[in-house]
Design an enzyme around this catalytic site. Sequence first.
Site, PDB file in Angstrom:
ATOM      1  N   SER A 220       0.801  -1.224   0.000  1.00 46.45           N
ATOM      2  CA  SER A 220       0.000   0.000   0.000  1.00 46.45           C
ATOM      3  C   SER A 220       0.836   1.276   0.000  1.00 46.45           C
ATOM      4  O   SER A 220       0.394   2.300  -0.533  1.00 46.45           O
ATOM      5  CB  SER A 220      -0.975   0.001   1.184  1.00 46.45           C
ATOM      6  OG  SER A 220      -0.313  -0.328   2.381  1.00 46.45           O
ATOM      7  N   HIS A 278       1.806   4.906   4.221  1.00 49.49           N
ATOM      8  CA  HIS A 278       0.862   5.453   3.245  1.00 49.49           C
ATOM      9  C   HIS A 278       1.163   6.919   2.958  1.00 49.49           C
ATOM     10  O   HIS A 278       1.213   7.338   1.798  1.00 49.49           O
ATOM     11  CB  HIS A 278      -0.565   5.316   3.751  1.00 49.49           C
ATOM     12  CG  HIS A 278      -0.995   3.896   3.945  1.00 49.49           C
ATOM     13  ND1 HIS A 278      -2.200   3.554   4.531  1.00 49.49           N
ATOM     14  CD2 HIS A 278      -0.391   2.719   3.633  1.00 49.49           C
ATOM     15  CE1 HIS A 278      -2.308   2.245   4.559  1.00 49.49           C
ATOM     16  NE2 HIS A 278      -1.222   1.718   4.039  1.00 49.49           N
TER      17      HIS A 278
END
Length: 300
Positions: A220, A278
């Site tokens: 991610s 992230h």
Amino acid sequence: MGQPLIAFNQQSAAHLLANYLNSQGVTASVKQQASSQQSASSEFIVFIDDAEHTAQAELIAKDFIANPGHPKYQQAAWDNGQNVQLAASPSGFSVKHIAANAISAPFTSLVFILCLLVYGLSLLGLFAPIAQHLLMQPFGLLAENHQWWRLLGPAFIHFNALHIVFNLLWWSMLGAKIERTFGITMLIIVFIVSAVVSNAAQALFSEPVQANLFLFGGLSGVVYAVMGFVWWLGWLRPSWGVSLPNSIVGFMLVWLVLGFADTFFANVLGVNMANAAHTAGLITGCLLASMLSLGSKKPD
């Protein structure tokens, strides 16, 4: 009906050229007609409304024939509210379709396969040895054992089906977009830099568990990087033909903010969100896009 300019066997190519002609102030349309009485196939003819634009239209058509894959043609289609591809994609997940995608975006496919392989082996009971060799370790320990591959390793580890499906869907779409537009080298750079930065950032905000391993992983951080890369280039250089709809950008940013609600994600998704990874990945992708935009001589 106007004056015929050029005929194509593929409807998508005709519409791609017509959209670009319209974007350049040459009013154009596409008409379909049977190519011959003996053939069931059709040809798609591009017409221009004003004969005064014939010379300009012919020059544009000549450039299109020479380089139909240039991003400016797809950008014109997007600006006109369409998403035209030069060749229709095979429906479903046939072997032919998968092979075509693998050939056109080999690095995207390689990362995709490696993530699936690692996840599959984990399901077979090999998670412990895989984690022992791939998970991130404290920087001091890395300086001693020189196992620097651990800066990339966590990107290939996923903890449940939803985790890997979410990441690989975005990676396969955005990674392939970058690879097909800017080449494999550009995507490799984005992948390596964003994986290293996002994993290092997450390590700074995490505590190691047993055996001096950080228990975080997933693609991610890289996914947010490729999203930021495509999003920012769409803003800086819209004529390059890579962009993201505002709705998708908004969704990913909301998802990023919601990631700080660790209790919600731990209960609903069964994972603790790597918020630092992230955020660092998104910033890295935007910065790489800015550097490419400022340093490239690629014409608009």
